[in-house]
Design an enzyme around this catalytic site. Structure first.
Site, PDB file in Angstrom:
ATOM      1  N   TYR A 110     -34.380 -16.917 -20.337  1.00 15.87           N
ATOM      2  CA  TYR A 110     -33.066 -16.490 -20.840  1.00 15.87           C
ATOM      3  C   TYR A 110     -33.113 -16.405 -22.364  1.00 15.87           C
ATOM      4  O   TYR A 110     -33.120 -17.407 -23.058  1.00 15.87           O
ATOM      5  CB  TYR A 110     -31.956 -17.443 -20.397  1.00 15.87           C
ATOM      6  CG  TYR A 110     -31.785 -17.577 -18.883  1.00 15.87           C
ATOM      7  CD1 TYR A 110     -32.285 -16.621 -18.005  1.00 15.87           C
ATOM      8  CD2 TYR A 110     -31.110 -18.673 -18.343  1.00 15.87           C
ATOM      9  CE1 TYR A 110     -32.125 -16.755 -16.628  1.00 15.87           C
ATOM     10  CE2 TYR A 110     -30.944 -18.812 -16.968  1.00 15.87           C
ATOM     11  CZ  TYR A 110     -31.458 -17.855 -16.123  1.00 15.87           C
ATOM     12  OH  TYR A 110     -31.294 -17.996 -14.770  1.00 15.87           O
ATOM     13  N   SER A 258     -25.266 -16.760  -9.636  1.00 15.10           N
ATOM     14  CA  SER A 258     -24.334 -15.611  -9.717  1.00 15.10           C
ATOM     15  C   SER A 258     -23.241 -15.738  -8.653  1.00 15.10           C
ATOM     16  O   SER A 258     -22.971 -14.791  -7.895  1.00 15.10           O
ATOM     17  CB  SER A 258     -25.073 -14.286  -9.565  1.00 15.10           C
ATOM     18  OG  SER A 258     -26.069 -14.133 -10.561  1.00 15.10           O
ATOM     19  N   PRO A 259     -22.569 -16.902  -8.563  1.00 14.60           N
ATOM     20  CA  PRO A 259     -21.637 -17.139  -7.447  1.00 14.60           C
ATOM     21  C   PRO A 259     -20.402 -16.240  -7.468  1.00 14.60           C
ATOM     22  O   PRO A 259     -19.727 -16.099  -6.447  1.00 14.60           O
ATOM     23  CB  PRO A 259     -21.246 -18.615  -7.626  1.00 14.60           C
ATOM     24  CG  PRO A 259     -21.459 -18.888  -9.076  1.00 14.60           C
ATOM     25  CD  PRO A 259     -22.643 -18.053  -9.472  1.00 14.60           C
ATOM     26  N   ARG A 262     -21.977 -11.976 -10.613  1.00 13.35           N
ATOM     27  CA  ARG A 262     -22.125 -11.528 -12.016  1.00 13.35           C
ATOM     28  C   ARG A 262     -20.797 -11.062 -12.591  1.00 13.35           C
ATOM     29  O   ARG A 262     -20.731 -10.110 -13.348  1.00 13.35           O
ATOM     30  CB  ARG A 262     -23.176 -10.415 -12.089  1.00 13.35           C
ATOM     31  CG  ARG A 262     -24.526 -10.860 -11.562  1.00 13.35           C
ATOM     32  CD  ARG A 262     -25.518  -9.723 -11.415  1.00 13.35           C
ATOM     33  NE  ARG A 262     -26.815 -10.236 -10.968  1.00 13.35           N
ATOM     34  CZ  ARG A 262     -27.112 -10.483  -9.698  1.00 13.35           C
ATOM     35  NH1 ARG A 262     -26.232 -10.267  -8.757  1.00 13.35           N
ATOM     36  NH2 ARG A 262     -28.283 -10.975  -9.373  1.00 13.35           N
ATOM     37  N   GLY A 263     -19.734 -11.752 -12.192  1.00 11.59           N
ATOM     38  CA  GLY A 263     -18.398 -11.448 -12.716  1.00 11.59           C
ATOM     39  C   GLY A 263     -17.606 -10.518 -11.828  1.00 11.59           C
ATOM     40  O   GLY A 263     -16.372 -10.489 -11.892  1.00 11.59           O
ATOM     41  N   PHE A 264     -18.281  -9.759 -10.947  1.00 12.16           N
ATOM     42  CA  PHE A 264     -17.583  -8.716 -10.186  1.00 12.16           C
ATOM     43  C   PHE A 264     -16.433  -9.274  -9.338  1.00 12.16           C
ATOM     44  O   PHE A 264     -15.349  -8.695  -9.285  1.00 12.16           O
ATOM     45  CB  PHE A 264     -18.582  -7.967  -9.294  1.00 12.16           C
ATOM     46  CG  PHE A 264     -17.984  -6.787  -8.606  1.00 12.16           C
ATOM     47  CD1 PHE A 264     -17.639  -5.653  -9.322  1.00 12.16           C
ATOM     48  CD2 PHE A 264     -17.736  -6.804  -7.240  1.00 12.16           C
ATOM     49  CE1 PHE A 264     -17.059  -4.561  -8.692  1.00 12.16           C
ATOM     50  CE2 PHE A 264     -17.160  -5.715  -6.602  1.00 12.16           C
ATOM     51  CZ  PHE A 264     -16.823  -4.599  -7.327  1.00 12.16           C
ATOM     52  N   GLY A 267     -12.847  -9.878 -10.688  1.00 13.32           N
ATOM     53  CA  GLY A 267     -11.847  -8.811 -10.784  1.00 13.32           C
ATOM     54  C   GLY A 267     -11.669  -8.207 -12.172  1.00 13.32           C
ATOM     55  O   GLY A 267     -10.740  -7.430 -12.390  1.00 13.32           O
TER      56      GLY A 267
HETATM   57  N1  LIG Z   1     -32.383 -18.385 -10.561  1.00 10.78           N
HETATM   58  C1  LIG Z   1     -32.122 -17.147 -10.875  1.00 10.78           C
HETATM   59  O1  LIG Z   1     -32.931 -16.238 -10.629  1.00 10.78           O
HETATM   60  C2  LIG Z   1     -30.823 -16.805 -11.538  1.00 10.78           C
HETATM   61  C3  LIG Z   1     -30.420 -15.465 -11.692  1.00 10.78           C
HETATM   62  C4  LIG Z   1     -29.197 -15.207 -12.301  1.00 10.78           C
HETATM   63  C5  LIG Z   1     -28.397 -16.256 -12.733  1.00 10.78           C
HETATM   64  N2  LIG Z   1     -28.813 -17.539 -12.589  1.00 10.78           N
HETATM   65  C6  LIG Z   1     -27.990 -18.675 -13.021  1.00 10.78           C
HETATM   66  O2  LIG Z   1     -26.682 -18.538 -12.499  1.00 10.78           O
HETATM   67  C7  LIG Z   1     -25.718 -18.657 -13.544  1.00 10.78           C
HETATM   68  C8  LIG Z   1     -24.500 -17.806 -13.247  1.00 10.78           C
HETATM   69  O3  LIG Z   1     -24.900 -16.487 -12.940  1.00 10.78           O
HETATM   70  P1  LIG Z   1     -24.298 -15.158 -13.571  1.00 10.78           P
HETATM   71  O4  LIG Z   1     -23.859 -15.364 -14.968  1.00 10.78           O
HETATM   72  O5  LIG Z   1     -25.280 -14.116 -13.232  1.00 10.78           O
HETATM   73  O6  LIG Z   1     -23.077 -14.831 -12.619  1.00 10.78           O
HETATM   74  P2  LIG Z   1     -21.616 -15.426 -12.315  1.00 10.78           P
HETATM   75  O7  LIG Z   1     -21.512 -16.832 -12.671  1.00 10.78           O
HETATM   76  O8  LIG Z   1     -21.354 -14.986 -10.921  1.00 10.78           O
HETATM   77  O9  LIG Z   1     -20.719 -14.529 -13.249  1.00 10.78           O
HETATM   78  C9  LIG Z   1     -20.685 -14.686 -14.618  1.00 10.78           C
HETATM   79  C10 LIG Z   1     -19.765 -13.610 -15.167  1.00 10.78           C
HETATM   80  O10 LIG Z   1     -18.484 -13.782 -14.596  1.00 10.78           O
HETATM   81  C11 LIG Z   1     -17.467 -13.837 -15.565  1.00 10.78           C
HETATM   82  N3  LIG Z   1     -16.527 -14.864 -15.124  1.00 10.78           N
HETATM   83  C12 LIG Z   1     -16.728 -16.208 -15.049  1.00 10.78           C
HETATM   84  N4  LIG Z   1     -15.635 -16.824 -14.571  1.00 10.78           N
HETATM   85  C13 LIG Z   1     -14.736 -15.851 -14.327  1.00 10.78           C
HETATM   86  C14 LIG Z   1     -13.418 -15.859 -13.822  1.00 10.78           C
HETATM   87  N5  LIG Z   1     -12.816 -16.996 -13.480  1.00 10.78           N
HETATM   88  N6  LIG Z   1     -12.772 -14.665 -13.710  1.00 10.78           N
HETATM   89  C15 LIG Z   1     -13.367 -13.503 -14.038  1.00 10.78           C
HETATM   90  N7  LIG Z   1     -14.622 -13.430 -14.530  1.00 10.78           N
HETATM   91  C16 LIG Z   1     -15.297 -14.604 -14.674  1.00 10.78           C
HETATM   92  C17 LIG Z   1     -18.171 -14.189 -16.858  1.00 10.78           C
HETATM   93  O11 LIG Z   1     -17.542 -13.519 -17.927  1.00 10.78           O
HETATM   94  P3  LIG Z   1     -16.719 -14.336 -19.059  1.00 10.78           P
HETATM   95  O12 LIG Z   1     -17.748 -14.819 -20.011  1.00 10.78           O
HETATM   96  O13 LIG Z   1     -15.815 -13.286 -19.588  1.00 10.78           O
HETATM   97  O14 LIG Z   1     -16.001 -15.435 -18.348  1.00 10.78           O
HETATM   98  C18 LIG Z   1     -19.596 -13.686 -16.660  1.00 10.78           C
HETATM   99  O15 LIG Z   1     -19.783 -12.411 -17.209  1.00 10.78           O
HETATM  100  C19 LIG Z   1     -26.479 -18.206 -14.798  1.00 10.78           C
HETATM  101  O16 LIG Z   1     -25.912 -18.730 -15.968  1.00 10.78           O
HETATM  102  C20 LIG Z   1     -27.849 -18.763 -14.539  1.00 10.78           C
HETATM  103  O17 LIG Z   1     -27.895 -20.114 -14.939  1.00 10.78           O
HETATM  104  C21 LIG Z   1     -30.011 -17.824 -11.991  1.00 10.78           C
END
Ligand SMILES: NC(=O)c1ccc[n+]([C@@H]2O[C@H](COP(=O)([O-])OP(=O)(O)OC[C@H]3O[C@@H](n4cnc5c(N)ncnc54)[C@H](OP(=O)(O)O)[C@@H]3O)[C@@H](O)[C@H]2O)c1
Length: 384
Positions: A110, A258-259, A262-264, A267
């Protein structure tokens, strides 16, 4: 813990939620009653510390107790377009610690390196209270990712030392293999980690996006604490490819990455959303092409509709659905905003009955997901 006239903040929020529900129509009251029954069931949250329920990943010597919701640090420097400056990110990470989050997730790739540096600077001072987990596997040379995998024992050892230095720690709470290296058998990786554990450099370990067979082989050599793979309402492969069943059988925890997709599922993304071309991998994902976003917005609408009568946002519905799947599942949503952090953590204040979650699943399954989650190259690296 913060007190409010003899009532903890969490109890206060719970009471407020209950009062809110009581003011709505009769079916909502029935749902609250049903929810209380569900709360005492198999998926009840295990323990509660500092206002935040805890869960345990892994079993026996591999057991690792963490907050029921973690924090994904990645987007604060990498792959999620623009982000606030370092000072603001550090403040937000401190707010997460303050609210009881004890699991923070980063990785060498990262940035590369910038994310571990940020986590080290922000979180090292809390090392007795919280855990920072990190990942090796993607080759990084002179601060740049090469696109290759390298899990040779000597490289794992070097990456471990480098991560310890950047995170300002003496030992890593948990070290994940980020992607499998086709040239290094899982048993050899596991043995290297076992050696690092003996030396006190690593406490727990995990693997990301591996097959059920690889999990079994690795676990035989060195007990795994958690598998970290993509899992959410729009990507449920781990339910059918044997990974979740293997975790259940072997007592290994599961950390869905990415629970919120990835933000989708939060909403806030639509077909006109522009992702930063220099710092966002979503533009490379078929599921984030405008036509796919337009089609898949129907799924977000289902989550919003489901949440409306329950006082939940779609992000809370997405996280709550994961949490109720098993008590050994700990999602790690990422955010750059205090409002989203609070919203995500407040998911823990909602208790819904199993039949309500089934109702949600039925509605979501009826809408086929448009677009693959990964492009061909990214897909090639998973499920090994
Ligand atoms: N092991 C792997 O291969 C792998 C791959 C990908 C990710 N990861 C890990 O998983 C973590 C999370 O994954 P991710 O960042 O891909 O996806 P995510 O947690 O599903 O989504 C993050 C995105 O959602 C938005 N968000 C967060 N809370 C929200 C809410 N309540 N309402 C609306 N939008 C919201 C955030 O934007 P804002 O900043 O505007 O809130 C951000 O852009 C990463 O930080 C990483 O540690 C691991």
């Amino acid at each position: 813990m913060e007190e409010k006239k003899g009532m903890s903040r969490r109890s206060f929020l719970k009471t407020a939620a209950a009062v809110g529900a009581a003011l709505t129509i009769q079916p909502a009251i029935d749902k609250v009653k049903a929810a209380n029954v569900a709360f005492n069931g198999e998926n009840a949250l295990s323990t509660e510390k500092g206002g935040m329920p805890h869960r345990t990943l892994g079993t026996g010597r591999a057991a690792f107790e963490v907050s029921a919701i973690g924090f994904g640090v990645m987007g604060m420097t990498y792959n999620r377009s623009q982000h606030p400056d370092k000072k603001q990110c550090i403040r937000l990470l401190h707010e997460a610690v303050e609210r009881g989050v004890t699991l923070f997730d980063t990785a060498i790739i990262y940035g590369p390196l910038t994310n571990e540096n940020l986590a080290g600077e922000a979180l090292a001072e809390f090392k007795d209270r919280i855990n920072v987990t990190t990942k090796f596997g993607h080759e990084v040379i002179d601060g740049k990712g090469t696109g290759r995998q390298d899990s040779r024992p000597a490289t794992i050892r070097k990456y471990c030392e480098d991560s310890l230095r950047r995170l300002r720690l003496d030992t890593l709470s948990m070290f994940y293999q980020h992607r499998a290296d086709p040239n290094v058998p899982a048993e050899e990786v596991a043995q290297t980690i076992a050696d690092l554990m003996k030396e006190g450099k690593v406490q727990h370990w995990g693997m990301c996006e591996v097959s059920a067979d690889t999990i079994r082989r690795a676990h035989t050599v060195c007990s795994l604490t958690a598998i970290q793979s993509e899992y959410h309402l729009m990507h449920r492969d781990v339910e059918t490819n044997g990974v979740l069943n293997t975790c259940r059988e072997l007592g290994i925890g599961f950390v869905p990455y990415s629970p919120i997709n990835r933000g989708f599922l939060g909403g806030c993304i639509n077909e006109y959303t522009v992702f930063d071309p220099t710092n966002d991998n979503r533009q490379t994902l078929p599921r984030f092409r405008p036509e796919a976003i337009r089609a898949n917005t129907r799924i977000v609408n289902v989550l919003q509709q489901f949440g409306r009568t329950r006082g939940m946002t779609s992000a809370q519905v997405a996280l709550g659905w994961l949490l109720q799947k098993a008590p050994w599942i700990v999602p790690i949503p990422g955010t750059t905003k205090l409002s989203h952090l609070e919203e995500n953590l407040c998911t823990l204040d909602f208790d819904l009955a199993a039949e309500e979650w089934r109702e949600l699943e039925t509605a979501v399954v009826a809408l086929p997901v448009v677009g693959d989650r990964y492009n061909a190259e990214q897909q090639r690296q998973v499920g090994r």
